[in-house]
Design an enzyme around this catalytic site. Structure first.
Site, PDB file in Angstrom:
ATOM      1  N   GLY A  76       0.753  -1.193  -0.005  1.00  0.00           N
ATOM      2  CA  GLY A  76      -0.132  -0.002   0.167  1.00  0.00           C
ATOM      3  C   GLY A  76       0.867   1.165   0.078  1.00  0.00           C
ATOM      4  N   GLN A 126       3.373   9.854   0.646  1.00  0.00           N
ATOM      5  CA  GLN A 126       4.702   9.234   0.945  1.00  0.00           C
ATOM      6  C   GLN A 126       5.637   9.457  -0.200  1.00  0.00           C
ATOM      7  OE1 GLN A 126       2.503   5.241   1.922  1.00  0.00           O
ATOM      8  NE2 GLN A 126       4.321   5.102   3.036  1.00  0.00           N
ATOM      9  N   CYS A 143       5.747  -0.232   7.538  1.00  0.00           N
ATOM     10  CA  CYS A 143       5.430   1.018   6.416  1.00  0.00           C
ATOM     11  C   CYS A 143       6.679   1.266   5.818  1.00  0.00           C
ATOM     12  CB  CYS A 143       5.048   1.976   7.313  1.00  0.00           C
ATOM     13  SG  CYS A 143       4.679   3.397   6.674  1.00  0.00           S
ATOM     14  N   LEU A 144       6.556   1.581   4.537  1.00  0.00           N
ATOM     15  CA  LEU A 144       7.538   1.970   3.638  1.00  0.00           C
ATOM     16  C   LEU A 144       8.218   3.320   4.025  1.00  0.00           C
ATOM     17  CD1 LEU A 144       5.981   1.046   0.127  1.00  0.00           C
ATOM     18  CD2 LEU A 144       7.754  -0.254   1.500  1.00  0.00           C
ATOM     19  N   HIS A 158      -4.719   1.747   7.492  1.00  0.00           N
ATOM     20  CA  HIS A 158      -3.116   2.290   7.617  1.00  0.00           C
ATOM     21  C   HIS A 158      -2.922   3.485   6.514  1.00  0.00           C
ATOM     22  CE1 HIS A 158       1.305   1.434   7.823  1.00  0.00           C
ATOM     23  NE2 HIS A 158       1.101   2.160   6.628  1.00  0.00           N
ATOM     24  N   GLU A 159      -3.500   3.215   5.366  1.00  0.00           N
ATOM     25  CA  GLU A 159      -3.082   4.486   4.400  1.00  0.00           C
ATOM     26  C   GLU A 159      -4.178   5.451   4.436  1.00  0.00           C
ATOM     27  OE1 GLU A 159      -0.689   3.810   2.473  1.00  0.00           O
ATOM     28  OE2 GLU A 159      -0.437   1.643   2.837  1.00  0.00           O
ATOM     29  N   HIS A 175      -2.211   7.831   6.866  1.00  0.00           N
ATOM     30  CA  HIS A 175      -1.307   8.659   6.127  1.00  0.00           C
ATOM     31  C   HIS A 175      -1.782  10.030   5.746  1.00  0.00           C
ATOM     32  CE1 HIS A 175       2.415   6.206   6.145  1.00  0.00           C
ATOM     33  NE2 HIS A 175       1.935   5.260   5.534  1.00  0.00           N
TER      34      HIS A 175
HETATM   35 ZN    ZN Z   1       2.806   3.468   5.558  1.00  0.00          ZN
END
Ligand code: ZN
Length: 174
Positions: free
Chosen positions: A46, A51, A94-95, A136-137, A140
């Protein structure tokens, strides 16, 4: 499609609240293509636009398993409509918080309203991993990362570690 740079904690841009998209046009579709490419390249499931530094309420996801056909999902202006009381617990990565896994409890089911890649209004019932991932997204988009769910002490330890790794990337040995 272009692979973009993924911002990592403690980059202040990750704390920005993303702005709703007015029309899903060519620019947004190109952004979604880039986001998907960037996510696949980083082996994530995701990615939110913020991000890669774009404060728009856009998310891409792909929960297909390795070896399966890709199953890209696009969410523009996603809004969670119903959440259930039961929580499910996942160790989330998480990236933007590389190499860290944090246990987070979230509602195990939710319904999300959004616009798809073509700007059409959609509604999706999500459970388990899909529910966790979309929540989660959407975090962000509100400037929240998984570091919000850990103690202050642990957060500062992780941030310190991540800042150090970043500094090392620029170090040259001649
Ligand atoms: Zn994330």
């Amino acid at each position: 499609m272009t692979i973009r740079k993924i911002l990592t904690e403690p980059d202040p841009i990750l704390k920005k609240i993303s702005i709703p998209v007015e029309v899903v046009g060519e620019e947004e579709q190109k952004l979604m293509d880039d986001m998907l490419e960037t996510m696949y390249d980083a082996k994530g499931i995701g990615l939110a636009a913020i991000q890669i530094g774009v404060p728009k309420r856009i998310i891409v996801m792909d929960l297909s398993k390795e070896g399966e056909k890709n199953d890209p999902m696009y969410f523009v202006n996603p809004v969670i409509k119903n959440k259930n009381q039961d929580l499910s617990k996942y160790e989330e990565g998480c990236l933007s918080v590389p190499n860290q896994f944090i246990e987070v409890n979230r509602p195990s089911m939710c319904e999300v309203e959004y616009l798809d890649y073509n700007g059409e209004k959609k509604n999706l019932k999500c459970d388990n991993l899909l529910a966790t991932c979309i929540q989660h997204e959407i975090d962000h988009l509100e400037g929240i990362t998984i570091l919000t769910y850990v103690s202050k002490l642990k957060r500062s330890m992780i941030v310190k570690k991540l800042s150090k790794t970043k500094a090392n990337e620029d170090r040259v040995v001649l």
